[in-house]
Design a protein around this motif. Sequence first.
Motif, short mmCIF file in Angstrom:
data_model
loop_
_atom_site.label_atom_id
_atom_site.label_comp_id
_atom_site.label_asym_id
_atom_site.label_seq_id
_atom_site.Cartn_x
_atom_site.Cartn_y
_atom_site.Cartn_z
N TYR A 313 0.82 -1.21 0.00
CA TYR A 313 0.00 0.00 0.00
C TYR A 313 0.86 1.26 0.00
CZ TYR A 313 -3.36 -3.58 1.34
OH TYR A 313 -4.12 -4.72 1.38
N LEU A 314 1.96 1.22 0.72
CA LEU A 314 2.87 2.36 0.71
C LEU A 314 3.46 2.57 -0.68
CD1 LEU A 314 4.74 1.77 4.10
CD2 LEU A 314 3.17 3.64 3.58
N GLY A 315 3.77 1.47 -1.36
CA GLY A 315 4.32 1.57 -2.71
C GLY A 315 3.33 2.14 -3.69
N TYR A 316 2.09 1.67 -3.62
CA TYR A 316 1.06 2.17 -4.54
C TYR A 316 0.82 3.67 -4.32
CZ TYR A 316 -0.43 -2.69 -5.55
OH TYR A 316 -0.51 -4.01 -5.94
N SER A 317 0.64 4.05 -3.05
CA SER A 317 0.33 5.45 -2.77
C SER A 317 1.51 6.35 -3.07
CB SER A 317 -0.13 5.61 -1.32
OG SER A 317 0.84 5.14 -0.41
N ALA A 318 2.74 5.88 -2.82
CA ALA A 318 3.92 6.69 -3.15
C ALA A 318 3.99 6.96 -4.64
CB ALA A 318 5.20 5.97 -2.70
N TYR A 319 3.66 5.97 -5.45
CA TYR A 319 3.67 6.18 -6.90
C TYR A 319 2.66 7.27 -7.29
CZ TYR A 319 2.81 5.72 -11.82
OH TYR A 319 2.65 6.02 -13.16
N GLU A 320 1.45 7.14 -6.78
CA GLU A 320 0.40 8.10 -7.15
C GLU A 320 0.71 9.51 -6.66
OE1 GLU A 320 -2.03 7.68 -9.18
OE2 GLU A 320 -1.76 5.53 -9.48
N ASN A 321 1.54 9.61 -5.62
CA ASN A 321 1.93 10.93 -5.12
C ASN A 321 3.23 11.43 -5.76
OD1 ASN A 321 -0.26 11.18 -3.38
ND2 ASN A 321 0.74 10.02 -1.78
N GLY A 322 3.71 10.72 -6.78
CA GLY A 322 4.87 11.18 -7.52
C GLY A 322 6.20 10.81 -6.92
N ASN A 323 6.21 9.97 -5.90
CA ASN A 323 7.48 9.57 -5.26
C ASN A 323 7.90 8.21 -5.83
OD1 ASN A 323 7.39 11.87 -3.54
ND2 ASN A 323 5.92 10.80 -2.26
N TYR A 324 8.46 8.24 -7.04
CA TYR A 324 8.66 7.01 -7.79
C TYR A 324 9.77 6.13 -7.21
CZ TYR A 324 5.87 9.86 -10.91
OH TYR A 324 4.89 10.66 -11.43
N GLN A 325 10.83 6.73 -6.71
CA GLN A 325 11.90 5.94 -6.13
C GLN A 325 11.42 5.26 -4.85
OE1 GLN A 325 15.10 5.82 -7.85
NE2 GLN A 325 15.01 3.95 -6.64
N ALA A 330 9.53 0.37 -1.96
CA ALA A 330 8.51 -0.28 -1.14
C ALA A 330 8.00 -1.55 -1.81
CB ALA A 330 7.36 0.67 -0.87
N ILE A 331 7.72 -1.47 -3.11
CA ILE A 331 7.17 -2.64 -3.81
C ILE A 331 8.24 -3.73 -3.95
CG2 ILE A 331 6.15 -3.46 -5.96
CD1 ILE A 331 4.91 -0.65 -6.25
N THR A 332 9.47 -3.32 -4.23
CA THR A 332 10.57 -4.30 -4.34
C THR A 332 10.77 -5.02 -3.01
OG1 THR A 332 11.65 -2.97 -6.05
CG2 THR A 332 12.99 -4.62 -4.95
N ASP A 333 10.74 -4.26 -1.91
CA ASP A 333 10.88 -4.86 -0.58
C ASP A 333 9.72 -5.81 -0.29
OD1 ASP A 333 13.20 -3.47 -0.22
OD2 ASP A 333 12.34 -1.95 1.12
N PHE A 334 8.52 -5.41 -0.68
CA PHE A 334 7.35 -6.26 -0.47
C PHE A 334 7.51 -7.57 -1.22
CE2 PHE A 334 3.29 -7.62 -2.42
CZ PHE A 334 2.66 -8.09 -1.28
N MET A 335 7.91 -7.49 -2.48
CA MET A 335 8.06 -8.69 -3.31
C MET A 335 9.12 -9.64 -2.74
SD MET A 335 7.76 -7.26 -7.20
CE MET A 335 6.16 -7.13 -8.01
N ALA A 336 10.13 -9.05 -2.11
CA ALA A 336 11.20 -9.88 -1.56
C ALA A 336 10.77 -10.61 -0.28
CB ALA A 336 12.43 -9.01 -1.27
N LEU A 349 2.29 -4.18 -11.96
CA LEU A 349 1.93 -2.96 -12.65
C LEU A 349 2.61 -1.74 -12.03
CD1 LEU A 349 0.21 -1.31 -14.65
CD2 LEU A 349 -1.58 -1.25 -12.91
N PHE A 350 2.48 -1.60 -10.71
CA PHE A 350 3.04 -0.42 -10.07
C PHE A 350 4.56 -0.41 -10.09
CE2 PHE A 350 -1.22 0.36 -8.54
CZ PHE A 350 -1.27 1.75 -8.50
N LEU A 351 5.18 -1.58 -9.99
CA LEU A 351 6.64 -1.63 -10.11
C LEU A 351 7.05 -1.21 -11.52
CD1 LEU A 351 9.39 -2.27 -8.95
CD2 LEU A 351 9.06 -4.67 -9.62
N GLY A 352 6.31 -1.68 -12.51
CA GLY A 352 6.59 -1.28 -13.88
C GLY A 352 6.38 0.20 -14.10
N LEU A 353 5.30 0.74 -13.54
CA LEU A 353 5.02 2.17 -13.70
C LEU A 353 6.10 3.02 -13.03
CD1 LEU A 353 1.16 2.23 -13.09
CD2 LEU A 353 2.36 2.57 -15.25
N ALA A 354 6.54 2.60 -11.84
CA ALA A 354 7.60 3.35 -11.16
C ALA A 354 8.87 3.34 -12.00
CB ALA A 354 7.87 2.73 -9.79
#
Length: 571
Positions: A313-325, A330-336, A349-354
């Motif tokens: 959720y942090l990864g998704y919301s960070a993307y939508e707020n323009g914080n791509y890094q 967050a998403i990479t850590d989640f996947m790991a 999707l969100f990892l790709g978009l970032a």
Amino acid sequence: MKMMKKAINIGLALSFVVSGAFAQSLKDAKVAINQEQYEKAKVILKNLVQTDAKEGDNYFYLGEVYLITDYPDSAKTVFAQGDAADTKNTINKVGLGTIELLNGNASGAQTLFDEATAKLKKKDYEELLAVGKAYLKGANPDYNKALEYLLKAKATDQKDAEIDLAIGNAYFGMGNNSNAYTAYRDAISLDNTLLNAKIQLAVISKEAYAFPEASADLQAIVAENPNFAPTYRELAETYYLWSRRVTTVEEYDAKLKEALSYYKKYMDLTDYSLDSRMRYADFLILAKDYETLEVQANEMAKIDQANPRILRYLGYSAYENGNYQESKKAITDFMAKVEPERLIARDYLFLGLADIRLASDTVNKTVDTTLLNDAVANMQKAVKADSSIAEDLNEIGMEFFQARQYGPAARIFEIATLNPESKNYLYDYFYMGYALYFDYATRVNDEVKPSKTLLEKADVAFGKVTELAPTTDAAYLFRARANRLLDDEANPKGLFVPYYQEFIDVVKGKGDAAITQNKVALVEAYNVNGAYYSLSGDYEKAREQFRGALEIDPSSEYAKQALTNLEQPQT
């Protein structure tokens, strides 16, 4: 499929006692479960397990709550404890069989189910009902097996409306809405207070896209039972699906606003535990309310910083707020931290978009191709896992296109075309070709020339557009332009000629208004084709083309001069 190893310390959990819970019964716990107040149900059941440790049903229902809230390892532990504590009651063997079933061990599950139902008396049905419900759980329900046990339970002639409700759910899952409707009505006739059966009748309407009817039925339930939480969840889902079928932005916004308000009401009537917040977060993602999602993600982090799902959720919301890094991290850590089977399409999707945002330098108009390729690979995984995601890519692709980031735009539109059922399928193909063409044309004079593969793919994309919509004149025009760049400049083969001619024919077939609107492009088509015929020695066709240009624009100096030259003796 292996289940997530998400467990808690059962010994500590069972020692947790809340004052005031002592007087509550198993019936109260069932009411809380039915209301989807799972934290409340847990508290009651944990206390019952301590105060009435030899009653197997207490363990079974606690295990069921753990399954519902996605703690399968904890559920397994509780079922095993219940089976040992109450050896005469076989209901917890059903729970253990359910765990095996969800883990993909169908034979192991069957063995346990057989043990649970082997010595039932003529009127016993609870174990049969529980086995039937077990087959309705998980990502791959077995509706036929569910019905096998549920109909056996029905045959005991017990007047328990829950049996008919479960039968209805099995038929509904099979797509047999007629039998599902009958079963739900039978459940209501046995117990008019069984609101879940009434809700399911509305769900049948919802699934048939009869949103006004579904909404009206659910509102009627709310009017009589304003505190029954699941009704609001269904209303939220109904209005969300309704929002995706309307035709105007105003309707979309209004329906989505209602959906979010109903889900907020659902949350207020259940609880704001971590599990409930996660379900809320999942809905907020569907509704694209990322501002609220960020608030909820931060609240979840305060409750449990170790839960990996919060990183999603942090990864998704960070993307939508323009914080791509931050989003990528967050998403990479989640996947790991979770098993691969726990990943969903939107994670990719969100990892790709970032990555695609990080790959594109909009200031210097440069693209990190390695990062772009990683982004595309993850976005392809997303669409292949959930084809509906393709519809969301059109808006993102257009954003890149309008920023003149044609390379990334083309890749995004190409991914979107993986879903032929997308409402944007035609437009995605058109803008894919458009972006590919401009990606080449805007860099044709660079020191390092772009690959003509871009033009070849553009040609295919525009060809698909004209196949799907033969009167799309712009597709013929840009297919001609792409083929003009593809052609051998020194010794042209006329690759562009048939597409310019089709452009001319389609526009003229639409009448005077279309001709006026496409005046400049028509003159281009006539003049370019005329020039090719002149070079190839077909002077009569050349004259026809230049005359066509002058018919559209009598002031075309190029056409005038070309006709004058053709009047000279040709050698």
